[in-house]
Scaffold this motif. Structure first.
Motif, PDB file in Angstrom:
ATOM      1  N   ILE A  44      12.610 103.040  79.419  1.00 47.87           N
ATOM      2  CA  ILE A  44      12.784 104.488  80.411  1.00 47.87           C
ATOM      3  C   ILE A  44      14.286 104.886  79.866  1.00 47.87           C
ATOM      4  N   GLY A  45      14.579 106.375  79.858  1.00 44.92           N
ATOM      5  CA  GLY A  45      15.831 106.730  79.383  1.00 44.92           C
ATOM      6  C   GLY A  45      16.927 106.343  80.587  1.00 44.92           C
ATOM      7  N   GLU A  46      18.136 106.551  80.339  1.00 44.16           N
ATOM      8  CA  GLU A  46      19.284 106.190  80.961  1.00 44.16           C
ATOM      9  C   GLU A  46      19.344 107.163  82.277  1.00 44.16           C
ATOM     10  N   THR A  47      18.740 108.329  82.303  1.00 38.63           N
ATOM     11  CA  THR A  47      18.950 109.147  83.541  1.00 38.63           C
ATOM     12  C   THR A  47      17.313 109.394  84.258  1.00 38.63           C
ATOM     13  N   THR A  48      17.064 108.557  85.040  1.00 32.63           N
ATOM     14  CA  THR A  48      15.698 109.002  85.677  1.00 32.63           C
ATOM     15  C   THR A  48      15.897 109.589  87.046  1.00 32.63           C
ATOM     16  N   PRO A  49      15.127 110.753  87.195  1.00 30.87           N
ATOM     17  CA  PRO A  49      15.342 111.733  88.249  1.00 30.87           C
ATOM     18  C   PRO A  49      15.040 110.629  89.614  1.00 30.87           C
ATOM     19  N   GLU A  50      15.738 111.195  90.623  1.00 34.70           N
ATOM     20  CA  GLU A  50      15.710 110.403  91.850  1.00 34.70           C
ATOM     21  C   GLU A  50      14.449 110.718  92.832  1.00 34.70           C
TER      22      GLU A  50
END
Length: 93
Positions: A44-50
């Motif tokens: 999973i990428g470094e920025t996951t939507p919250e």
């Protein structure tokens, strides 16, 4: 998934990366092998939507892929994950 998001007016986030070329799920002998076949396959990428998100898969064979991905997304900080499959190859009797 990108085209679906555009049509629905939703943001698209490309956060899942397949990092290992594994055997197709439908070629696995049973549920244990299907689950094990996915170990370490995705990151999973470094920025996951919250917030909540749709997880779109084109074809569902074992249901393990979408299950593992939903867990990985939640472990990295996403909100609720709603899986969506465009088609199923499962042979339900």
């Amino acid at each position: 998934a990108r085209r679906l998001a555009v049509q629905l007016g939703l943001p698209f986030e490309d956060v899942i990366k397949k990092v290992i070329d594994n055997e197709p799920q439908k070629k696995q002998q049973n549920s244990f092998h299907q689950c094990r076949n996915l170990d370490g396959v995705f990151e999973i990428g470094e920025t996951t939507p919250e917030g909540p998100m749709f997880l779109v898969d084109d074809m569902i064979d074992s249901r393990w892929t979408i299950t593992v991905l939903a867990v990985l997304l939640q472990q990295t900080g996403s909100g609720p994950v709603f899986p969506v499959a465009l088609a199923s190859t499962a042979n339900e009797d």
